[in-house]
Design a protein around this motif. Sequence first.
Motif, PDB file in Angstrom:
ATOM      1  N   ILE A 269      -0.484   3.153 -14.647  1.00 29.25           N
ATOM      2  CA  ILE A 269      -1.622   3.114 -14.868  1.00 29.25           C
ATOM      3  C   ILE A 269      -1.904   4.875 -14.518  1.00 29.25           C
ATOM      4  CG2 ILE A 269      -2.685   1.147 -16.485  1.00 29.25           C
ATOM      5  CD1 ILE A 269      -4.430   1.084 -13.680  1.00 29.25           C
ATOM      6  N   SER A 270      -2.333   5.324 -14.444  1.00 29.15           N
ATOM      7  CA  SER A 270      -3.338   7.440 -13.311  1.00 29.15           C
ATOM      8  C   SER A 270      -4.546   7.419 -14.482  1.00 29.15           C
ATOM      9  CB  SER A 270      -2.257   7.888 -13.577  1.00 29.15           C
ATOM     10  OG  SER A 270      -2.404   8.829 -12.972  1.00 29.15           O
ATOM     11  N   VAL A 271      -5.616   7.864 -13.496  1.00 32.88           N
ATOM     12  CA  VAL A 271      -6.589   8.488 -13.637  1.00 32.88           C
ATOM     13  C   VAL A 271      -6.552   9.999 -13.236  1.00 32.88           C
ATOM     14  CG1 VAL A 271      -9.290   7.858 -13.009  1.00 32.88           C
ATOM     15  CG2 VAL A 271      -7.584   5.557 -13.610  1.00 32.88           C
ATOM     16  N   ASP A 272      -7.517  10.829 -13.816  1.00 36.31           N
ATOM     17  CA  ASP A 272      -7.429  11.798 -13.258  1.00 36.31           C
ATOM     18  C   ASP A 272      -8.879  12.047 -12.590  1.00 36.31           C
ATOM     19  OD1 ASP A 272      -7.775  14.066 -13.686  1.00 36.31           O
ATOM     20  OD2 ASP A 272      -7.851  15.012 -15.786  1.00 36.31           O
ATOM     21  N   PRO A 273      -8.491  12.107 -11.158  1.00 38.54           N
ATOM     22  CA  PRO A 273      -9.156  12.433  -9.694  1.00 38.54           C
ATOM     23  C   PRO A 273     -10.216  13.509 -10.603  1.00 38.54           C
ATOM     24  CG  PRO A 273      -7.564  13.328  -9.319  1.00 38.54           C
ATOM     25  CD  PRO A 273      -6.887  13.103 -11.029  1.00 38.54           C
ATOM     26  N   ALA A 274      -9.922  13.922 -11.833  1.00 40.68           N
ATOM     27  CA  ALA A 274     -11.062  15.302 -11.624  1.00 40.68           C
ATOM     28  C   ALA A 274     -12.340  14.761 -13.232  1.00 40.68           C
ATOM     29  CB  ALA A 274     -10.695  16.693 -12.202  1.00 40.68           C
ATOM     30  N   THR A 275     -11.740  14.182 -14.286  1.00 44.88           N
ATOM     31  CA  THR A 275     -12.697  13.899 -15.230  1.00 44.88           C
ATOM     32  C   THR A 275     -12.316  12.207 -15.903  1.00 44.88           C
ATOM     33  OG1 THR A 275     -10.761  12.731 -16.651  1.00 44.88           O
ATOM     34  CG2 THR A 275     -10.873  15.682 -16.713  1.00 44.88           C
ATOM     35  N   VAL A 387      -1.727  13.125 -12.902  1.00 41.57           N
ATOM     36  CA  VAL A 387      -2.248  14.419 -13.810  1.00 41.57           C
ATOM     37  C   VAL A 387      -2.286  15.116 -12.420  1.00 41.57           C
ATOM     38  CG1 VAL A 387      -4.598  15.914 -14.780  1.00 41.57           C
ATOM     39  CG2 VAL A 387      -3.649  13.156 -15.827  1.00 41.57           C
ATOM     40  N   TYR A 388      -1.936  16.528 -12.500  1.00 38.28           N
ATOM     41  CA  TYR A 388      -1.640  17.721 -11.622  1.00 38.28           C
ATOM     42  C   TYR A 388      -3.025  18.039 -11.296  1.00 38.28           C
ATOM     43  CZ  TYR A 388      -0.475  20.893  -8.106  1.00 38.28           C
ATOM     44  OH  TYR A 388       0.212  22.021  -7.237  1.00 38.28           O
ATOM     45  N   HIS A 389      -3.676  18.559 -10.220  1.00 37.62           N
ATOM     46  CA  HIS A 389      -4.635  19.680 -10.187  1.00 37.62           C
ATOM     47  C   HIS A 389      -4.097  20.214  -9.489  1.00 37.62           C
ATOM     48  CE1 HIS A 389      -7.558  18.094 -13.665  1.00 37.62           C
ATOM     49  NE2 HIS A 389      -6.842  16.878 -12.763  1.00 37.62           N
ATOM     50  N   TYR A 390      -3.776  21.463  -9.398  1.00 37.30           N
ATOM     51  CA  TYR A 390      -4.410  22.710  -8.932  1.00 37.30           C
ATOM     52  C   TYR A 390      -4.615  23.832  -7.603  1.00 37.30           C
ATOM     53  CZ  TYR A 390      -1.416  27.376  -6.851  1.00 37.30           C
ATOM     54  OH  TYR A 390      -0.898  28.162  -5.937  1.00 37.30           O
ATOM     55  N   ASP A 391      -4.436  22.787  -6.240  1.00 43.78           N
ATOM     56  CA  ASP A 391      -5.809  24.013  -5.728  1.00 43.78           C
ATOM     57  C   ASP A 391      -4.577  25.321  -4.468  1.00 43.78           C
ATOM     58  OD1 ASP A 391      -7.097  24.372  -3.654  1.00 43.78           O
ATOM     59  OD2 ASP A 391      -7.183  22.064  -2.849  1.00 43.78           O
ATOM     60  N   PRO A 392      -5.438  26.389  -4.927  1.00 40.63           N
ATOM     61  CA  PRO A 392      -4.446  27.102  -4.199  1.00 40.63           C
ATOM     62  C   PRO A 392      -4.868  27.503  -3.194  1.00 40.63           C
ATOM     63  CG  PRO A 392      -6.732  28.253  -6.168  1.00 40.63           C
ATOM     64  CD  PRO A 392      -6.675  26.664  -6.195  1.00 40.63           C
ATOM     65  N   ALA A 393      -5.949  26.718  -2.728  1.00 41.68           N
ATOM     66  CA  ALA A 393      -6.058  26.466  -0.999  1.00 41.68           C
ATOM     67  C   ALA A 393      -5.512  25.597  -0.148  1.00 41.68           C
ATOM     68  CB  ALA A 393      -8.029  26.359  -1.406  1.00 41.68           C
ATOM     69  N   LEU A 394      -4.349  25.058  -0.766  1.00 39.94           N
ATOM     70  CA  LEU A 394      -3.826  23.939  -0.471  1.00 39.94           C
ATOM     71  C   LEU A 394      -2.480  24.555   0.731  1.00 39.94           C
ATOM     72  CD1 LEU A 394      -3.272  20.813   0.590  1.00 39.94           C
ATOM     73  CD2 LEU A 394      -2.285  21.399  -1.924  1.00 39.94           C
ATOM     74  N   LEU A 423      -2.897  18.375 -22.439  1.00 43.34           N
ATOM     75  CA  LEU A 423      -3.494  18.624 -23.325  1.00 43.34           C
ATOM     76  C   LEU A 423      -5.132  20.202 -23.210  1.00 43.34           C
ATOM     77  CD1 LEU A 423      -4.522  15.706 -21.108  1.00 43.34           C
ATOM     78  CD2 LEU A 423      -3.279  15.747 -23.019  1.00 43.34           C
ATOM     79  N   ASP A 424      -5.708  19.761 -24.364  1.00 44.12           N
ATOM     80  CA  ASP A 424      -6.379  20.907 -24.512  1.00 44.12           C
ATOM     81  C   ASP A 424      -7.893  20.938 -23.749  1.00 44.12           C
ATOM     82  OD1 ASP A 424      -8.290  19.541 -25.897  1.00 44.12           O
ATOM     83  OD2 ASP A 424      -7.921  20.310 -27.638  1.00 44.12           O
ATOM     84  N   ALA A 425      -8.630  21.924 -23.706  1.00 40.34           N
ATOM     85  CA  ALA A 425      -9.857  22.303 -22.696  1.00 40.34           C
ATOM     86  C   ALA A 425     -10.514  20.537 -23.379  1.00 40.34           C
ATOM     87  CB  ALA A 425     -10.660  22.525 -23.401  1.00 40.34           C
ATOM     88  N   ASP A 426     -10.455  20.027 -24.910  1.00 43.96           N
ATOM     89  CA  ASP A 426     -11.346  18.541 -24.936  1.00 43.96           C
ATOM     90  C   ASP A 426     -10.736  17.696 -24.652  1.00 43.96           C
ATOM     91  OD1 ASP A 426     -13.291  19.790 -25.616  1.00 43.96           O
ATOM     92  OD2 ASP A 426     -12.816  20.231 -27.710  1.00 43.96           O
ATOM     93  N   GLN A 427      -9.098  17.506 -23.547  1.00 45.16           N
ATOM     94  CA  GLN A 427      -8.734  16.710 -23.031  1.00 45.16           C
ATOM     95  C   GLN A 427      -7.640  16.152 -24.027  1.00 45.16           C
ATOM     96  OE1 GLN A 427      -8.036  16.718 -19.803  1.00 45.16           O
ATOM     97  NE2 GLN A 427      -9.366  17.818 -20.121  1.00 45.16           N
TER      98      GLN A 427
END
Length: 908
Positions: A269-275, A387-394, A423-427
Amino acid sequence: MFTSLLKYSLPLGILAGLTTLPAFHRGTDRAPARTALADTLNRPEENRFTKTVLSNDLNEPMELAVAPDGRVFFVERGGKFYLYDPVQKKTRLLHDFPVKAVDKYLNGLLGMTIDPDFSQNHFLYFFYTIQEGEQTLQRIGRFRVNDDSSLDVASEKSIIEFPIDLEVSAHTGGSMAWDAHRNLFISTGDNTVPFESNGHAPIDARSGRLTFDAQRSSGNPNDLRGKILRINVKTDGSYTIPEGNLFPKGTPGTRPEIYVMGCRNPYRISVDPATSILYWGEIGPDAGTDGQQGPRGYDEFNQAKKAGNYGWPYFVGDNKAYHQYDFATKAVGALYDPMAPVNNSPNNTGAKTLPPAQKAMIWYPYNASAEFPKLGVGGRCAMGGPVYHYDPALKSTTKLPAYYDKALFVYDWMRNWVYAVRLDADQNYQYMEAFMPQTGDFRRPVDMEIGADGSIYMLEYGSVYGIDNEDARLVRIDFNGGNRAPVARASATDTIGLAPLTVAFSGGKSVDFDKDALRYSWRFEGNKVASTEANPTYTFRKNGIYRAILTVTDPAGKVSTDTVTVKVGNTTPQVAVSTPQNRTFFSPQATPFAYTVSVTDKEDKVIDKKNLKVVLNYIPKVRSEPMMGHQQLTSTYSLGKSLVAGSDCKACHQVAAKSVGPSFTEVAKRYRDDKTAIAKLANKVIIGGGGVWGEHAMSAHPQLSREEATEMIKYVLSLGTEPTENRLPQQGTLTLNQHVGKEQEGRYVLTASYTDKGALLPPKAPLALTKTDVLVLRPTKVLGSEADVLSNMTRQGKRLGNIHHQSYFVLKNIDLKGIDQLTYRYSSKDKGATIEVHIDSPTGPVVSTLAYKPTGDWRKYEEAGAPVRDPGGLHDLYVVFVKPEGPNRDLFSLEWLLFGKPTAVAEK
C-alpha cells in the motif's frame, strides 16, 4: 509454472484469463475515461536513469523505509532487520526477530515503516507474526532506534494485534504507510484457503470449512483481516480512531479501525503525502476463465479517496459479481448485488448488511486487458507504489525530474514492470506509461519508496519464489539531469591467431549521450597506454591470452571502459557441412539426404575424429514468425524450452532444485511412464489446478495455445531422461522422415562441430578452439508470417496483408536447387498486379514473375504458380509487388508461399 503459491502467500500470483462465458458485471462495463495523452515530448531519456545495487544476496526481502538522513532500513520475512548505511556504503544486521516464519505458513516479518517524526522520536514499526500459547497473532510493534542505529529491543510497544488461522498458507498483507495527519494505514490479507473454489470466490460456508470462507474475514465488518486499517498512534503506544473510517466507533458488529474492507491480499500500500489518498495493489483470484461461479481472476490497482468496501469475496475488478454458490450441492444462485451486498455466512461474526462495493481504478486479467492493454499478459501480482511530488527547492542531483510530478508508481511482481500512472486534478485516472522499460531489469520488485533525496529505493525479491535468490537485492534508481558518462564499446577483428598477430581494434562506436567529444586510451599488454586513437592497430608478438582495455573519457572527466579478449597461439579450425541437394528445404515426403562434413586445421596435422561431433535433430514445431538464425536453431534449441524461459515458470520452479513448486526433473520422473501425461499436463497448464504436489495449486495460463502448452510439457518431461548422444559419421545419407504425417512446421538441424587439439599458452593456459557449422532444413511451405523482413506491409496472424505497390518481403538464405515453381496461396479483392522475385536486393536480378488475378473477396483464397530460375547458391529472395498504374494500394493477402507445385502441399 505449476504453482501459484505467490498469489497465496505473499503478494504473488500467476497467469492469464480467457473469457469463455459472458462477463459478470455489476454496474456499467466501460473503459476508464482517458482525457490526456502521454507527454512523450518532455519524457526524460531512459539513459538518464541509473540503477545501483546497494545490498545483494538477500533472502526474501519484504519492505523498506528510508530515513530523512538517507539510511535505509529493510526486513526479510525470516526475521532479519537490516540497515544500509549510505555513508559507509555497507549493510549490517540490526536484529533477528524470533518470528513465526516457516515455509509452510509463510508468515513472519512481513513489513515495516518509519515514523513521520523519526528525526525526533526515532520510532520504527514492524508487522510480524508471533505465537502466544496456542494462538498465532499478527502484531504491529513499535521500537526505538538508538543513536548508533542499533535497535532498542526493550523499547517495544505492541500497537495492535489480531489473531490469524495459521494453518492457512495464504494472503498475509503486511504493508504499512502514513498519511499527512500521522494516521497509520495497515494492510491485512483475507487469511483464506483459495485452492478449492476453482479460482473464484472462496465462500464455502459448510461446517468444518472455516478457513475456506473469506466471508469470515474480508466480508466480515467485525474482523480485521482482509482490510486496510487506519489508526492514529499516540506517544505512549496506544491508538485512537480518526474521523472518517468506514464504521463509526460503537457501530454494532463492526471494528472502528477499518478504513477499507473487502480486500483479498493488499500486499503493498501507499498513501499520497499531499492528498492522504490511499493506493494499493490487490492480488486477485486465479480463475483463467469466467465460469458458473462468476468472473475470471483480476488483479487490481485501487484508490480510496475515502473509506469504502472494495468487494471481496463477492466482487472483483470493476465490480464484476460472483454468484451465490452452494459448495455442497453445487447449486448456482443469484449474483451478489454491489449496491447492497449481504453477508449471510454462518462464519460472519459481524453485521450482515455491508457498504456498497467500490470499483477498482485499474484491473487486469491473465490475458490481455481490453481496458488497459499496456499491462500485457502473464502472471499477475499487483503492487501499489508511491506518489512522487517534485520539490524544486530540494538540493539533490539524483531526484526524479519534474516530469514525474504527482505520478503514482505501480508495479507487478510477476511481470517485472513499473508504470507511472497519471491522474487529473480531481485525482482520477488518465493514462499510464512504462518506467524504464528497456533498462530497468527489474527482478520481481516487492517494495518501492521514494527517499528524501528524490531517488527511488526498491527491494527486488529475486527470480525464484520462496528461496534464497542470488539476485534478491536492495537497489537505488537515480536520475541524472546533467552530464552523462560515456559508454565505451570496443571491438576487434581477427582476435585469434598465431604470433605475430596484428589486430585491428575499433572504439569508434563508443557513444556519448550528450554529444561530447571523447578521448580514447587503449591498453593491450599491461597497464601502459599503447594508443590514444579511436581505431588503432596493434601487433601481439608472443603467444598468450590478452585483455585489450579501452577507456573513453568525456570533457568532464567521466569515464567508461570495455574489454576485448585476444588469443594468440592457435587458429580456429574450419568446419563446413555440404550436400549435393537443396540446402534450405526438405520434401513433404520421406527422402534420403546426403551430407559431408569437411574439417581442416592449420595446427592439427591429423584431424582427430573423436573431437568431431555430427548430430541431427528434428524440431517438430517452431513459431510462425521470422526464420530463426543458425546460431539459435542449434541442436540445443527447443520451442518448449524457449516458451518456458519466456514465461513466469521460473518464479515457482527450477530445473533441478526445489522451490515452492516441484522441480522440472521431479515432474518428469513422476510422469515418466504415464502415456497420457503430455495431454493431461498441457491441459492443466492452461486451465490450472492442484492436488498433486501438496496444498498449492497452479494458476491458469489461458493465454497459451494448446500447441504451446504441449511443447512446454514435452520439454519439461524430457528433463527426466538422461540425454543420449547419437553421433553421425563424417559423411553419410540420412532418411528424413520424422515430419511425415505431421504438420509441416518443423526444422531439421544438422550440426557439426570440431574442437582442435589446442595449444599451451603462457602461463600454462590451455587454448583449445571449437568451430561449428549448422545446416537448417525447413518445410517447402512458408507461412506469410515467417518472412524475415517486411517493407510496407504487415503481419496479420499467419498471413501478410496491407500490401501495396513496391511493398516487399524477404526470405533469407534460400537455395532454389531443384525448385522449378513458386506457388502462392493468396486473396485479392479487386486488384491484379505483378509479383517479382529478385535476389539479394529489391532491384536485383529477377528469378520469377507472376501476374496474378484478383480472387473477388479478401476471404476467398486461391493458388497461383509461376516458374522460378535457380541462380545457384544461397540468396536472399525479395518478393516485390508491382502495380505502377491505377489504384495500387491494398493489393494482396498472402497465406503461404510454396517452393514447389501445389500437389506437394499436404494441407491448406
